[in-house]
Scaffold this active site. Structure first.
Site, short mmCIF file in Angstrom:
data_model
loop_
_atom_site.label_atom_id
_atom_site.label_comp_id
_atom_site.label_asym_id
_atom_site.label_seq_id
_atom_site.Cartn_x
_atom_site.Cartn_y
_atom_site.Cartn_z
N SER A 189 0.20 -4.61 6.55
CA SER A 189 1.13 -3.35 6.44
C SER A 189 2.07 -3.42 7.35
CB SER A 189 0.19 -2.06 6.51
OG SER A 189 0.97 -1.03 6.26
N ASP A 341 0.74 0.64 -4.78
CA ASP A 341 1.06 0.71 -3.60
C ASP A 341 2.70 0.67 -3.46
OD1 ASP A 341 1.56 0.43 -0.65
OD2 ASP A 341 0.90 -1.73 -0.69
N HIS A 371 -2.97 0.38 -1.26
CA HIS A 371 -2.66 0.26 -0.03
C HIS A 371 -3.81 0.53 1.16
CE1 HIS A 371 0.47 -0.80 3.25
NE2 HIS A 371 -0.24 0.11 3.81
#
Length: 401
Positions: A189, A341, A371
């Site tokens: 991320s 995502d 995600h």
């Protein structure tokens, strides 16, 4: 007592409502994802209410919950785990115990959390790095950079750069028995954002050029230039990471000024003089056709904010908005993207641009993915998706590092 009961009751009502919010049909383990999504949405709405009544900042409630999952540096029969500092920045080291007749590979791991949450001490990431050290017989360094909003850009980025340069020094590599030709930097991320930006800077530093053999980016966010890509539109409400939550938390990395948050929601945040960046992140050019669908490309609107946000021109914030000449120098790359995502398209476009620039890229796209799955691969959630991503990541490192 009545106030606490009321808050608990409202939380239960919100959770009961969000648990029935539709999610994509092909998501793996849909009921587990529903529960995670409902918890995140309930926390987000509660955090927003707390901020509006002046009780605490939006990120504080998330931060408090995440810290409940921090672990101690507990060694096991295979790996010595210790917390220490590199250039005064906290790091968690994973050192294999078995003797080795040759120098070991090394992995520097940067955790995610929108630059404001998280730690390499979280139990899923502790597990990930422990398994990486054991399976690869590698030295692993988890970096606990300082977090926004207390420490805003570029402090978290500079913390990571500082740790990386210290670790890459010959004397440090020798101390830990690391092979200087087998080093990878990785992150998930926003950790992927930091890892990608750091690699670009390191590869253009004569002192450290070619020190990285590889980079591994797991569902990374790679640009702030265009916040209206197809994935932003399709998964505006999640699951797990909504567009509003990403903007609320992400803006804290840059400023406490809510004007940026409001402008970013409308994709009107980029300052004058940034138009040249649009072609570098233009999804209509680089995104594979199957993900464009019926979306129509519209450029972000320029100049709706004052020049104090010229910081958005800094490519350390948007590694995707980097010229091809700089991308050509990048090392072997591994990218994981998830279909459901909002950050999906950042990763997909980066894969396309790196391949066009001649960089060797391996790409795993999780068609049933959401995600943040790595953060949910331990109890009480234990998403199979997180386990699969973990296995693919470690297997790739084992084959390529």
């Amino acid at each position: 007592m009545g106030y606490k009961t009321l808050c608990f009751g409202l939380t239960c009502i919100l959770f009961a409502y969000f648990i029935y919010v539709p999610i994509p049909e092909n998501v793996d383990e849909p009921w587990k994802v529903r529960i995670v999504d409902a918890v995140v949405k309930t926390t987000s709405l509660t955090a927003m209410l707390f901020e509006n009544i002046g009780l605490m900042g939006y990120e504080k409630l998330f931060s408090t919950l995440v810290k409940l999952d921090y672990t101690q540096p507990i060694s096991d029969e295979n790996v010595t785990v210790m917390d220490t500092t590199f250039t005064d920045i906290p790091v968690r080291l994973y050192l294999p115990k078995r003797k080795s007749e040759r120098q070991r590979p090394a992995v520097i791991f940067i955790h995610g959390g929108a630059f404001v949450l998280g730690s390499c001490r979280q139990s899923p990431l502790d597990l990930l790095n422990r398994l990486t050290a054991n399976k690869l017989d590698a030295v692993v360094v988890g970096v606990d950079y300082r977090l926004a909003p207390q420490y805003q850009f570029p402090t978290p980025y500079e913390d990571v750069i500082s740790v990386v340069k210290f670790f890459l020094e010959d004397k440090t590599l020798a101390e830990y028995g690391v092979d200087p030709t087998r080093i990878c930097i990785s992150g998930d991320s926003s950790g992927g954002t930091l890892a990608a930006g750091v690699v670009q800077q390191i590869q253009n530093d004569p002192e450290f050029k070619n020190k990285f053999k590889a980079q591994a980016l797991i569902y990374p966010g790679l640009q702030l230039v265009d916040i209206s890509m197809p994935s932003h539109q399709e998964y505006e409400h999640g699951p797990v990471l909504s567009r509003n939550m990403a903007i609320e938390l992400g803006c804290l990395y840059l400023t406490n000024d809510k004007a940026l948050t409001q402008a970013m929601r409308k994709n009107q945040h980029m300052p004058h003089g940034s138009g040249h960046l649009f072609k570098l992140v233009n999804w209509s050019t680089f995104l594979p056709e199957k993900y464009r669908k019926q979306h129509v490309y519209t450029e972000p609107v320029l100049g709706r904010l004052n020049t104090s946000f010229s910081i958005l021109l800094d490519n350390r914030l948007s590694p995707l908005a980097t010229n091809d000449s700089q991308l050509q120098n990048l090392p072997l790359t591994y990218v994981v993207t998830c279909q459901h995502d909002i950050l999906r398209d950042d990763g997909l476009i980066y894969v396309s641009r790196l391949r066009n620039a001649g960089v060797k890229v391996s790409h795993d796209h999780m068609e049933d993915g959401v995600h943040g799955a790595l953060s949910f691969m331990t109890l009480p959630v234990y998403l199979r998706l997180g386990i699969r991503i973990k296995d693919k990541y470690i297997n790739w490192l084992e084959e390529n590092l």
